[in-house]
Design a protein around this motif. Sequence first.
Motif, PDB file in Angstrom:
ATOM      1  N   LYS A 316     -14.384 -40.758   5.745  1.00 62.76           N
ATOM      2  CA  LYS A 316     -13.555 -40.157   6.783  1.00 62.76           C
ATOM      3  C   LYS A 316     -13.832 -38.654   6.857  1.00 62.76           C
ATOM      4  CE  LYS A 316      -9.940 -43.585   6.051  1.00 62.76           C
ATOM      5  NZ  LYS A 316      -8.545 -43.831   5.660  1.00 62.76           N
ATOM      6  N   LYS A 325     -12.845 -39.187  13.877  1.00 63.77           N
ATOM      7  CA  LYS A 325     -12.988 -39.939  12.634  1.00 63.77           C
ATOM      8  C   LYS A 325     -13.091 -41.424  12.966  1.00 63.77           C
ATOM      9  CE  LYS A 325     -10.415 -36.543   9.912  1.00 63.77           C
ATOM     10  NZ  LYS A 325      -9.273 -36.298   9.019  1.00 63.77           N
ATOM     11  N   TYR A 326     -13.803 -42.162  12.104  1.00 66.74           N
ATOM     12  CA  TYR A 326     -14.021 -43.582  12.356  1.00 66.74           C
ATOM     13  C   TYR A 326     -13.599 -44.402  11.148  1.00 66.74           C
ATOM     14  CZ  TYR A 326     -17.089 -41.845  16.068  1.00 66.74           C
ATOM     15  OH  TYR A 326     -17.605 -41.208  17.162  1.00 66.74           O
ATOM     16  N   ASN A 328     -14.358 -47.927   9.265  1.00 67.84           N
ATOM     17  CA  ASN A 328     -15.479 -48.847   9.222  1.00 67.84           C
ATOM     18  C   ASN A 328     -15.097 -50.229   9.748  1.00 67.84           C
ATOM     19  OD1 ASN A 328     -17.259 -47.014   8.276  1.00 67.84           O
ATOM     20  ND2 ASN A 328     -17.254 -47.720   6.164  1.00 67.84           N
ATOM     21  N   THR A 461     -21.929 -43.813   6.389  1.00 65.90           N
ATOM     22  CA  THR A 461     -20.672 -44.474   6.043  1.00 65.90           C
ATOM     23  C   THR A 461     -20.398 -44.588   4.555  1.00 65.90           C
ATOM     24  OG1 THR A 461     -21.592 -46.713   5.932  1.00 65.90           O
ATOM     25  CG2 THR A 461     -20.975 -45.898   8.099  1.00 65.90           C
ATOM     26  N   ASN A 501     -21.225 -49.713  12.539  1.00 58.87           N
ATOM     27  CA  ASN A 501     -20.641 -48.494  11.981  1.00 58.87           C
ATOM     28  C   ASN A 501     -21.560 -47.288  12.165  1.00 58.87           C
ATOM     29  OD1 ASN A 501     -18.184 -49.586  11.029  1.00 58.87           O
ATOM     30  ND2 ASN A 501     -19.234 -50.513   9.294  1.00 58.87           N
ATOM     31  N   MET A 504     -21.609 -46.242  16.005  1.00 57.58           N
ATOM     32  CA  MET A 504     -20.478 -45.450  16.491  1.00 57.58           C
ATOM     33  C   MET A 504     -20.664 -43.968  16.198  1.00 57.58           C
ATOM     34  SD  MET A 504     -17.067 -47.708  15.719  1.00 57.58           S
ATOM     35  CE  MET A 504     -17.338 -47.773  13.953  1.00 57.58           C
ATOM     36  N   ARG A 505     -21.158 -43.676  15.017  1.00 60.19           N
ATOM     37  CA  ARG A 505     -21.330 -42.278  14.608  1.00 60.19           C
ATOM     38  C   ARG A 505     -22.556 -41.648  15.284  1.00 60.19           C
ATOM     39  NH1 ARG A 505     -18.720 -45.363  11.037  1.00 60.19           N
ATOM     40  NH2 ARG A 505     -17.179 -44.427   9.639  1.00 60.19           N
TER      41      ARG A 505
END
Length: 920
Positions: A316, A325-326, A328, A461, A501, A504-505
């Motif tokens: 995070k 922030k994502y 997972n 991640t 994951n 997304m980033r």
Amino acid sequence: MANSNKLIIIDGNSLINRAYYALQRPMITKDGVYTHGVYGFINMLSKIERDYKPSHMVVTFDLKAPTFRHKTYDQYKANRKGMPPELAMQMPLLKEVLDAMNIHRMEMEGYEGDDIIGTVAVRGEKQGLEPIIITGDKDALQLATDITKVLITKKGISEFEMFDASHMIEVYGLTPLQFIDYKGLRGDTSDNIPGIAGIGEKTALKLLSEFGSIENLIKNTANISQAKLRQKVEENAEMAILSKKLATIDTNVPIDFDFKDLECVEPDYEELIKIYIKLEFNSFLKKIKKDNLDMTAAKKDDGAENFDFKDDEALKEDESKDEIKYENVEYKPVICDGNGLEYFNKALEEDEQICITAFSDENHKDRPEILGFAFTCGDKVCFVKDTDLTDIEAMALRLSEKQIAIIGHNLKADYYALLSVFDFKRDGNIFNTYFDTSVAEYLINPTGKEQELKTLSLSYTSVDLMSQKEVDGLTAQMDMFSNPAVHYSKYAAEYLSAVMNVYMRQKRKLEQLELVEIAETIEFPLIEVMASMEKEGFCMEPDVLTEIGNGIKERINELTKKIYELAGEEFNINSPQQLGNILFEKLGLPTGKKTKTGYSTSAEILEKLKKDFPIVALVLEYRTISKLNSTYIEGLIPLRAKDLRIHAHFQQTVTATGRISCTEPNLQNIPIRQELGRKIRKAFVPRDEEHILIGADYSQIELRVLAHLSGEEHLINAFNAGEDIHRRTASKVFGVPFEDVTPTLRSNAKAVNFGVIYGMSGFGLASELNISIKSAEAYIKDYFEKYSKVKEYMDEQISFGKKYGYSKTMLGRRRPIPEINASNYMVRQFGERLAMNTPIQGTAADIIKLAMIKTYIELRKQGLHTKLILQVHDELILDTPLEELEQAKELLLDCMENVIKLKVKLVCEENAGKNWYELK
């Protein structure tokens, strides 16, 4: 850990210095942090651990505070230059790495690292350990005993020489303690230890062999036979004693430590991962042992739905200034067992995008075998087994027909497998590539070397992921898994979870770096094009290649005989040592550069001699055609697949400029300057007698891009008028009428034209044209005076690079250039050349990629059977049925010349032929 009693003591300052200077080109993160010293240190550390399997380890460091030696003699090390800032910034990073590795480190004010090394070694012997001191500083040789060994780094970061007491006597004729006296007599310029002026190596060794020590020498000066030498010793006795004191390592440093603290233990992998991510050490990330991933938990579990995912805490960290922030994503695995289409249809109803992967044997020589197919469906990943190929085919066709947005990692491999097994209609793009994490990472960090999902998952991640090789290995152990499909379904769930994951980033990162457009218009659509080229392959006739090879072998034999005649004896021409002895000792050729292993016979040295010495010209030709034979004759034939074609691998994530590269084999690199090299192309033919090859090559595309980007009217007008650009440049730069330009002047102007693109210096141009540096600099000066807009453009690119730390192509591709702000002049100059060249070369690469995509799509839209089979830098090659020849030629020319609008015309030269040789 190791069960030995070896105590490794590392001189931290010495080894990082050695690593820093050993690597020819610096390693710099995208944030501008230099890391090659730390990288080399870790490599040396790994080798040490492998070779010696220590039970204890410690790394010592110097501190900036003065030591007792500085207080004794204020000129001690006074001539030492300060540490380069690029190295200084790496010292705290190295200490972070060592702390994460749980390797003890020591440093103490008032003492040097050598003193701590000596103290630890002496105490280690008393503890029954076998100390091994690793350093590049020969001062440590005084510490060698029958038990304590001193390992001196010799060459780069890979070679060492081991010294104990007996080896010291063999090499130097001195005991380890006498080595201190030796320095006391002759001094040490690196540490500014004075010694006795006028006493060199031979004299110092002679005196010590006769008197044993400085103290005994001073007591017995009357026995020195030479009057002048006796006078020197008597007058400098105090300086000799002082010098010996300065050179003596203190083995009684009052430093408190427990040998239990020095025991080798497992690293703190979690912390080490974070550091390696920060330093972009992707190769080291891959080697880190997994501590939480335990696939054997599935040993007795055949129920895919009950798979117990490892409980990794989501990373995070702030992804941007606005602190996105994502959490997972984790998918549950499902084996479809005959109802794959049902799940697939459900997935298409629920999502506009679908994440996929096709498991295959990835054998590019032959038709690949699909092992399984996985896709996301809601909160699940569905795995379809290889036994359900009908379902997989139906799903692949639906992906194509519905143009579902596809997300994946290294989708080229997935597309290659699907294209090779199933047939698709010809009506445009087959797949709608929405996002590929390997390609996205390349755009984000084009100078990085790793785009593996395992590495990216760790990097973005902190979740560790098995590689497919590891999965395959475990699956093969049938005693561990009663149902391999269960195992693959679990891996597929982890794999596609990692893809989503990372995606997304990365998507956010592409937006921040303004790389979305180049990703969506060039790099993502190109994936399918390259998969198709790999699948199509290029037909190769081995008989033609063998015949060419026979001719090459005959020429090799002829050259061998002539070389032997000129040498006056037979020898191994492929041996640099034997060749060097023949050329520079027996024949006495000039400019022989002798190294530790013999005379250098590099191409650079031989090229300077070939005009004056026929044997050298023959040797260079011998090397060239020998490489042709081994690489492109003997090397190509085994690579032909069962379908009689060469299926080369095309890579879009390798070069920092954006150019496509080719491997296994590298068809882009078949030499064409020599006739023998060009003849190899005769072996590459259309698929059958009813087909023909078409080739189209951009004319001087990089110079045209330079004209466009710089806005230089003289170049723009010359190109648009269809003039010979090199002749026009010669006319302007050398001040002669256009019609009076000689071939020599045109050739010189051509070298200047291309030299400007690559930021060539006066020295480089002088070497290229074999003229004086002064004349070359005058050429460049005159060029920039006549083409002032080009000079302005180049200066702007350097300024932009210095300000922002990267360069940018016309279409937005970025290349980090942290070298441009380096303190080292040579590194900085290299960075400036990159800043000038990258936008030009990168834009040209973007244009050819756009042309590939447009050509591929148009061929399918028009329902043609013509296939795009190869890209070689600025050239595209088609394999077309004879009845489609004219239509395909027109299509290719239109796609290439009108793919983008520039201030200058894009012009292509197009040819057709029955083999690749005939296209030029």
